[in-house]
Design an enzyme around this catalytic site. Structure first.
Site, short mmCIF file in Angstrom:
data_model
loop_
_atom_site.label_atom_id
_atom_site.label_comp_id
_atom_site.label_asym_id
_atom_site.label_seq_id
_atom_site.Cartn_x
_atom_site.Cartn_y
_atom_site.Cartn_z
N HIS A 152 4.06 16.11 0.45
CA HIS A 152 3.62 16.67 2.03
C HIS A 152 4.59 17.58 2.48
O HIS A 152 4.03 18.46 3.23
CB HIS A 152 3.57 15.21 2.97
N ARG B 46 0.94 -1.02 -0.07
CA ARG B 46 -0.08 0.04 0.06
C ARG B 46 0.76 1.27 0.26
O ARG B 46 0.69 2.26 -0.44
CB ARG B 46 -1.01 0.05 1.15
P1 NAD Z 1 -10.64 19.37 -0.93
O1 NAD Z 1 -11.29 18.41 -0.31
O2 NAD Z 1 -10.15 20.43 -0.60
O3 NAD Z 1 -11.58 19.98 -2.30
C1 NAD Z 1 -11.14 20.83 -3.28
C2 NAD Z 1 -12.04 22.07 -3.50
O4 NAD Z 1 -13.04 21.57 -4.41
C3 NAD Z 1 -12.63 22.57 -2.22
O5 NAD Z 1 -12.73 23.98 -2.32
C4 NAD Z 1 -14.18 21.97 -2.34
O6 NAD Z 1 -14.78 22.68 -1.60
C5 NAD Z 1 -14.40 21.82 -3.69
N1 NAD Z 1 -15.27 21.21 -4.24
C6 NAD Z 1 -15.42 19.59 -3.92
N2 NAD Z 1 -16.38 19.20 -4.61
C7 NAD Z 1 -16.72 20.10 -5.47
C8 NAD Z 1 -17.48 20.18 -6.67
N3 NAD Z 1 -18.37 19.14 -7.27
N4 NAD Z 1 -17.94 21.32 -7.28
C9 NAD Z 1 -17.37 22.41 -6.99
N5 NAD Z 1 -16.25 22.39 -5.93
C10 NAD Z 1 -16.02 21.47 -5.09
O7 NAD Z 1 -9.46 18.76 -1.90
P2 NAD Z 1 -9.12 17.41 -2.68
O8 NAD Z 1 -8.31 17.28 -3.58
O9 NAD Z 1 -10.47 16.77 -2.88
O10 NAD Z 1 -8.71 16.47 -1.37
C11 NAD Z 1 -7.41 16.74 -0.71
C12 NAD Z 1 -7.06 16.08 0.75
O11 NAD Z 1 -7.49 14.67 0.56
C13 NAD Z 1 -5.89 16.57 1.08
O12 NAD Z 1 -6.17 16.85 2.58
C14 NAD Z 1 -5.22 14.88 1.07
O13 NAD Z 1 -4.37 14.75 2.24
C15 NAD Z 1 -6.23 13.95 1.27
N6 NAD Z 1 -6.13 12.79 0.76
C16 NAD Z 1 -6.34 11.66 1.40
C17 NAD Z 1 -6.34 10.29 1.00
C18 NAD Z 1 -6.71 9.21 1.68
O14 NAD Z 1 -6.48 8.23 1.55
N7 NAD Z 1 -7.21 9.37 2.78
C19 NAD Z 1 -5.71 10.20 -0.18
C20 NAD Z 1 -5.32 11.12 -0.98
C21 NAD Z 1 -5.66 12.53 -0.50
N1 GLY Z 2 -3.61 7.59 -0.60
C1 GLY Z 2 -2.64 6.53 0.00
C2 GLY Z 2 -3.33 5.53 0.44
O1 GLY Z 2 -4.73 5.31 0.40
O2 GLY Z 2 -2.69 4.65 1.17
#
Ligand code: NAD
Ligand code: GLY
Length: 358
Positions: free
Chosen positions: A250, A239
Site C-alpha cells: 500500500h 483475516r
Molecule cells: P482494476 O479493477 O483496476 O482492473 C484492472 C484493469 O483491467 C482495469 O483497467 C479494468 O478496466 C480492466 N479489466 C477488468 N476486467 C477486464 C476484462 N475481463 N477484460 C479486459 N479488461 C478488464 O484492478 P484489480 O486488480 O482487479 O483490482 C485492484 C483493486 O482491488 C485495488 O484497488 C485493491 O485495493 C482492491 N482490492 C480489494 C480487496 C478487497 O478485499 N476488497 C482485495 C484485494 C484488492
Molecule cells: N484482501 C484482504 C481481505 O479481504 O481481508
C-alpha cells in the site's frame, strides 16, 4: 459450474465459478435480486465487453448502468458520488440491487456505494479480473482510497452472490493477469504449502491461461478466502493474514501515485519485503526467500521496490496502515512457507534495514 458458500449465518452467499456463466446469469442471479430494479456499475473498458450480457440477465427488471472512468486513480469518494447521483436520478430505492461488473476497483466502489446508499442496499459481484475473482469480490471489504492512505475510507458490506465467469479472463491484459497471480500465491504462502507447491508446478500453465489450471487456482483461492472470512469477518484476528505484503505494498501504491503500480505488483514486492524481514527474524531461510523471489519472477511480477521511495517514505505511509492499533504497527510476516503470522513483535532495526535497502 462449481459453487462455494461463504458461511455467514443469514448473510451467507454463494460463489459461482465456471466458464461461460454470464450466459446463464439470468437463472443464477434471479434468486439474489429481491426488488424490481437493478443498477450495474462498470467502467468504460468493461462496458463494451460484458455489459450487454449482464443487461440481458436482468432484462425483466428496471435497469440502468453507471459507467465510470477506468483506473485506480478514480477509486475515490468523488467517483462514488457520481454513483449516488446516478442512483438518485434513476429513483433507486432500498430494494434496488447494485451489480459490480469489473475488477477490484469497480467492486470496492460499488460495494461502498451499496453499503452507504440509503444506509444500505443489496449488491452482487461479477468480477472480471483474476485479482477480483480470487480476492476482492469475496468477503465484503469495500471502499476507496485517500491521497494519504490506500483503502482508508470504507465499510464491511457483504454481497448477495459472486458470479465468476472465467471466460472473461480471455480479454484481460497479461500484466493484469500477473497482478492477480500475486494474490493467488499469497494463499499458498500464508496457509497452504501444498497449494504453493502446485503453483510452483503450474505457473507457466496459469500464464498461458490454461482453463483447467486457472479454474483450479480460482476455486482453491476462493475456498481459502471463504474460510477465513467465515472465521473472522471483521478482521479481529486471522483475516489480517490476507494482508501479507499489503502494508509495504500500500505504501508503494500511495507513494508512487495510485495506478502507477498495479495493486498485485505492489503486493508482490511487499510480500518479498515481508519475507526479507521474516528471514532477518530467523523464521525463513535464505532458500525460502529465493524460492519466493523466483516464483514471483516467473509470474512476471516485479521483485524490487521502486528506487524513488525512501525508507522514510515507506515509514510515513505504513504509519497510517489499518493494522496500526493504538499507535503500534502490526505486520504480517512468515514463520515458514505456508505459515503466516500477524505480529507487532518484530525487530525495528531489521525493519529499518529492509526499508532502507542499498
Ligand atoms: P482494476 O479493477 O483496476 O482492473 C484492472 C484493469 O483491467 C482495469 O483497467 C479494468 O478496466 C480492466 N479489466 C477488468 N476486467 C477486464 C476484462 N475481463 N477484460 C479486459 N479488461 C478488464 O484492478 P484489480 O486488480 O482487479 O483490482 C485492484 C483493486 O482491488 C485495488 O484497488 C485493491 O485495493 C482492491 N482490492 C480489494 C480487496 C478487497 O478485499 N476488497 C482485495 C484485494 C484488492
Ligand atoms: N484482501 C484482504 C481481505 O479481504 O481481508
Amino acid at each position: 459450474m462449481q459453487t462455494l458458500q461463504v458461511e455467514l449465518g443469514d448473510r451467507s452467499y454463494p460463489i459461482y465459478i465456471g466458464q461461460g456463466l454470464l450466459a446463464q446469469a439470468k437463472h443464477l442471479l434471479a434468486p439474489h435480486i429481491h426488488g424490481k430494479s437493478c443498477v450495474t456499475i462498470t467502467n468504460t473498458t468493461i462496458a463494451p465487453l460484458y455489459l450487454a450480457a449482464v443487461e440481458q440477465a436482468i432484462a425483466d427488471k428496471k435497469h440502468s448502468a453507471s459507467i465510470l472512468p477506468d483506473g485506480e486513480a478514480y477509486k475515490t469518494l468523488e467517483t462514488v458520488n457520481t454513483i449516488y447521483t446516478h442512483l438518485l436520478e434513476q429513483r433507486a430505492d432500498r430494494k434496488t440491487t447494485l451489480i459490480a461488473l469489473g475488477g477490484g476497483v469497480i467492486g470496492d466502489m460499488t460495494g461502498f456505494a451499496a453499503a452507504s446508499y440509503q444506509r444500505g442496499v443489496d449488491f452482487i459481484q461479477v468480477p472480471s479480473t483474476l485479482l477480483a475473482m480470487v480476492d476482492s469480490s469475496v468477503g465484503g471489504k469495500t471502499g476507496v482510497n485517500h491521497p494519504l492512505g490506500k483503502n482508508m475510507i470504507g465499510a464491511f458490506h457483504q454481497p448477495n452472490a459472486v458470479l465468476i465467469d472465467t471466460n472473461t479472463l480471455n480479454t484481460l491484459a497479461d500484466r493484469e493477469l500477473s497482478a492477480g497471480i500475486a494474490e493467488v500465491i499469497k494463499y499458498g504462502l500464508i496457509r497452504d504449502l501444498v497449494f504453493l507447491e502446485w503453483l510452483d508446478q503450474h505457473m507457466e500453465k496459469l500464464l498461458a491461461r490454461d482453463a483447467e489450471a486457472l479454474t483450479y487456482a480460482i476455486h482453491r483461492s476462493c475456498e481459502h478466502k471463504a474460510a477465513v472470512v467465515a472465521a473472522d469477518e471483521r478482521e479481529t484476528g486471522e483475516r489480517a493474514l490476507l494482508n501479507l505484503g499489503h502494508t509495504f505494498g500500500h505504501a508503494i501504491e500511495a507513494g508512487m501515485g495510485y495506478g502507477e503500480w498495479l495493486h498485485g505488483e505492489a503486493v508482490a514486492v511487499g510480500t518479498l519485503m515481508a519475507a526479507e524481514l521474516s528471514q532477518r527474524m530467523g523464521w525463513l531461510g535464505k532458500q525460502d526467500v529465493a524460492f519466493m523471489r523466483q516464483l514471483f519472477e516467473r509470474a512476471k511480477l516485479p521483485t524490487t521496490p521502486p528506487s524513488q521511495l525512501s525508507g522514510d517514505d515507506f515509514k510515513r505511509y505504513m504509519a497510517v496502515d489499518k493494522k496500526v492499533l493504538d499507535g503500534s504497527l502490526r505486520l504480517i510476516l512468515m514463520k515458514a512457507l505456508g505459515q503466516g503470522i500477524v505480529t507487532a513483535d518484530f525487530d525495528a532495526s531489521a525493519l529499518h534495514q529492509v526499508l532502507n535497502r542499498p
